[in-house]
Write an enzyme that holds these catalytic residues in place. Structure first.
Site, short mmCIF file in Angstrom:
data_model
loop_
_atom_site.label_atom_id
_atom_site.label_comp_id
_atom_site.label_asym_id
_atom_site.label_seq_id
_atom_site.Cartn_x
_atom_site.Cartn_y
_atom_site.Cartn_z
N SER A 139 0.85 -1.18 0.00
CA SER A 139 0.00 0.00 0.00
C SER A 139 0.89 1.23 0.00
CB SER A 139 -0.88 -0.01 1.25
OG SER A 139 -1.49 1.24 1.48
N TYR A 152 -3.03 -1.28 10.14
CA TYR A 152 -3.02 -1.61 8.71
C TYR A 152 -1.72 -1.14 8.06
CZ TYR A 152 -4.25 -1.59 3.77
OH TYR A 152 -4.25 -1.80 2.41
#
Length: 258
Positions: A139, A152
């Protein structure tokens, strides 16, 4: 004989779009996700359009035994994995002191532990053949911490560093490792995580199809890291020159609701 690709989190979003790309190029598929019905629907669509074989394995990667169970089933069916796509992931949005611990531990299991476990199992067989490819989905959050998204981003930082590290370990073996790092992407995953109402998703959002194509090309070019999209590339580049306190402040703004 067709080569075979194992894709986790294949029932929707980026994973589903990656499956379509491989199917179009004649690869046999092993599709892994929790939702068997969704996998069956995708498998039916793809086999109706392409002369390929598809194996469905409905497993929850938040369960520690799932990776071993997946590869046990593959061995029983004499299926060898040429390419592994670790796409499965989960997300929890909110302030750490208010979020659910059990869900966070499951997130860590899926995003880090099962990804590592599956990679280890896949590489063992790839080494015997002297070839293989691995695509891990990171990400833009892999490059910086983010309030409201702390665990996350921490797990995605692991994915990036893990991918780069083992890619160097595997030099000369015929196995390549690529980390794909997308930014905000329009997926069911983002909707479930309640991210669509954040400023991040109001600024620049890519389609799952476009992200999948970028990752697919990067995999076959054997790039170590590919950030999806020019805006995201610029964002990641700017982080290098931004004070840490400001990164956190900007992260809080982007992750806050509109």
């Amino acid at each position: 004989m067709n080569k075979t690709v194992l894709i986790t989190g294949a029932s929707s979003g980026i994973g589903m779009e990656i499956a379509k790309l491989f199917a179009n190029d004649g690869y046999d598929l092993v599709l892994v996700a929790r939702r068997k019905t969704q996998l069956e629907k995708l498998a039916s669509e793809l086999t109706n359009n392409y002369p390929i074989s598809i194996t469905i394995i409905a497993k929850d990667l938040s369960q520690p035994t799932s990776p071993d169970e997946i590869f046990k089933e593959l061995k029983e069916k004499s299926i060898h994995i040429d390419i592994l796509v670790n796409n499965a992931g989960t997300q929890i949005y909110g302030e750490f002191q208010k979020t659910d611990l059990n869900k966070e531990l499951q997130l860590i299991q899926v995003n880090m532990v099962s990804l590592t476990h599956l990679t280890k199992l896949a590489i063992a067989d790839m080494l015997k053949r002297g070839s293989g490819k691995i695509l891990n989905i990171g990400s833009t959050g892999s490059f910086a911490p983010a309030p409201l998204n702390a665990i996350y981003c921490a797990t995605k930082s692991y994915v990036l560093n893990f991918s780069e590290g083992i890619s160097k370990d595997l030099e000369g073996t015929g196995i390549s490792v690529t980390a794909l790092c997308p930014g905000a992407t329009q997926t069911e995953f983002a909707e479930k995580a309640k991210l669509l109402n954040t400023r991040l998703f109001n600024s620049s959002v890519m389609s799952a199809e476009k992200v999948a194509k970028i990752g697919y090309r990067a995999l076959f070019k054997e790039k170590r890291v590919e950030v999806a999209g020019m805006i995201n590339k610029l964002l990641v580049f700017s982080i290098r020159f931004t004070p840490r306190w400001l990164v956190l402040e900007l992260g809080k703004i982007l992750m806050s609701s509109k």
